[in-house]
Design an enzyme around this catalytic site. Structure first.
Site, PDB file in Angstrom:
ATOM      1  N   TYR A 101       0.191  -1.458  -0.229  1.00 40.48           N
ATOM      2  CA  TYR A 101       0.292   0.250   0.349  1.00 40.48           C
ATOM      3  C   TYR A 101       0.845   0.802  -0.220  1.00 40.48           C
ATOM      4  O   TYR A 101       1.644   1.223   1.061  1.00 40.48           O
ATOM      5  CB  TYR A 101      -1.213  -0.194   1.374  1.00 40.48           C
ATOM      6  CG  TYR A 101      -2.137   1.133   0.529  1.00 40.48           C
ATOM      7  CD1 TYR A 101      -2.741   1.963  -0.416  1.00 40.48           C
ATOM      8  CD2 TYR A 101      -2.240   1.860   2.570  1.00 40.48           C
ATOM      9  CE1 TYR A 101      -3.858   2.151  -0.123  1.00 40.48           C
ATOM     10  CE2 TYR A 101      -3.845   2.781   1.988  1.00 40.48           C
ATOM     11  CZ  TYR A 101      -3.538   2.890   1.517  1.00 40.48           C
ATOM     12  OH  TYR A 101      -5.460   3.934   1.375  1.00 40.48           O
ATOM     13  N   HIS A 129      -5.753  -0.669  -3.949  1.00 40.76           N
ATOM     14  CA  HIS A 129      -6.522   0.210  -4.335  1.00 40.76           C
ATOM     15  C   HIS A 129      -4.928   1.097  -5.644  1.00 40.76           C
ATOM     16  O   HIS A 129      -5.202   3.012  -5.723  1.00 40.76           O
ATOM     17  CB  HIS A 129      -6.040   1.335  -3.547  1.00 40.76           C
ATOM     18  CG  HIS A 129      -6.711   1.055  -2.399  1.00 40.76           C
ATOM     19  ND1 HIS A 129      -7.689  -0.156  -1.534  1.00 40.76           N
ATOM     20  CD2 HIS A 129      -6.202   0.913  -0.437  1.00 40.76           C
ATOM     21  CE1 HIS A 129      -8.099  -0.623  -0.718  1.00 40.76           C
ATOM     22  NE2 HIS A 129      -6.454   0.591  -0.048  1.00 40.76           N
ATOM     23  N   ASP A 185     -13.617  -2.738   0.812  1.00 40.94           N
ATOM     24  CA  ASP A 185     -13.057  -1.669   1.548  1.00 40.94           C
ATOM     25  C   ASP A 185     -13.385  -1.767   3.352  1.00 40.94           C
ATOM     26  O   ASP A 185     -12.934  -0.838   3.613  1.00 40.94           O
ATOM     27  CB  ASP A 185     -12.108  -0.439   0.794  1.00 40.94           C
ATOM     28  CG  ASP A 185     -11.531   0.144   1.470  1.00 40.94           C
ATOM     29  OD1 ASP A 185     -10.136  -0.394   2.308  1.00 40.94           O
ATOM     30  OD2 ASP A 185     -11.088   1.463   1.874  1.00 40.94           O
TER      31      ASP A 185
END
Ligand SMILES: O=C(O)c1cc(C(=O)O)oc(=O)c1
Length: 293
Positions: free
Chosen positions: A156, A180, A248
């Site tokens: 991330y 993401h 999420d």
């Protein structure tokens, strides 16, 4: 924003709508978390946020309501390197959840084997300064070299450090999954600098996967997330065998802009417009990564 009398924050809606889109049978929510319950699984002393309980019962109720069959539970930063809450979620899922752990890089092979037995299939490296105090690349690489067979590394990071991270990412000896999409600025559109840099990363190795997730975090426009759809749909089409999707939930740190989970599911047919793309995104790809055995 909803904060209780103990200062614990709720970042998810209690009234998600039922999506119009019906996921294919066997659909996997491949990025979600559990928080606590705190009485059983206290948060880390280093946690950067203190959430209300969002345990497995709530997660599985949402899964069923949204029309999904499986979850991949990613250890949330508020639980630090104690994976008990995530392991509890997996254990209570009747085989319908697997997980991604966050570990102390000095973890032993025995402990890694226990995580594998508990349903973990990867570890997460978090480079967001607002979430973790440090991200030691050399130690991360050391543990990445010692993972159980079939595991991958989830990373991330935000788009502005992608170039700086490239040598590190190149050196990771197992498949990579990028959370993401490395947080591109989707307002730049599908051919903007951030998406071009991200495509260059994907082109550098055939074993880099990505999560086409978080319109709520990434879209400056907000619902119905047209900017996100415009930037992300071409990526899902061009890298259809490497894309994953997840809610999420419970949306850590989104207490000021809590998304509607049904609305997030309704983004799926806009970024993956055909049944074939939906099958890959929601079933085939996550099953290959998380239920290969
Ligand atoms: O952007 C975030 O705040 C965020 C936090 C966490 C976590 O705390 O683990 O996970 C995510 O996927 C996203």
């Amino acid at each position: 924003m909803s904060t209780d009398e103990f200062g614990r924050v709720r970042s998810w809606t209690l009234e998600p709508t039922k999506p119009r889109f019906v996921p294919p049978p066997g659909a996997v929510d491949a990025h979600c978390h559990v928080f606590g319950p705190m009485a059983d699984f206290p948060f880390s002393a280093k946690a950067k946020y203190l959430p209300q309980d969002a345990g497995p019962d709530q997660l599985f109720a949402l899964r069923d309501m949204l029309g999904f069959e499986r979850n991949v539970i990613v250890q949330a930063s508020c639980h630090g390197t104690d994976n008990s809450a995530t392991l509890n979620g997996i254990a209570r899922s009747n085989g319908k959840a697997r997980g991604v752990a966050v570990v102390d890089p000095a973890i032993s092979e025995t402990e890694l084997a226990l995580l594998h037995a508990g349903g973990m299939r990867g570890i997460r490296f978090n480079f967001l300064k607002r979430l973790v105090d440090d991200a030691p690349k050399d130690k991360f690489l050391d543990v990445a070299r010692r993972l159980p067979a079939g595991w991958h590394v989830v990373v991330y990071f935000e788009a502005d450090i992608l170039e700086e991270l490239r040598p590190f990412l190149d050196a990771v000896p197992v498949p990579l999954v990028i959370d993401h999409m490395g947080r591109p600025d989707v307002s730049q559109g599908p051919d903007g600098a951030d998406m071009r840099a991200f495509r260059a990363l994907l082109d550098s190795r055939p074993d880099i996967w990505f999560k086409a997730t978080c319109p709520d975090r990434l879209s400056p426009q907000g619902e119905p997330y047209d900017d996100f759809v415009a930037a992300v749909a071409p990526l899902v089409a061009d890298y259809a065998d490497r894309a994953l999707w997840g809610t999420d939930w419970p949306h850590p740190n989104m207490e000021h802009r809590i998304p509607d989970d049904g609305g997030l599911v309704d983004v799926i047919p806009r970024i993956a417009p055909t049944a074939e793309l939906q099958q890959k995104l929601l079933v085939d790809n996550p099953m290959r990564l998380y239920w290969a055995d």
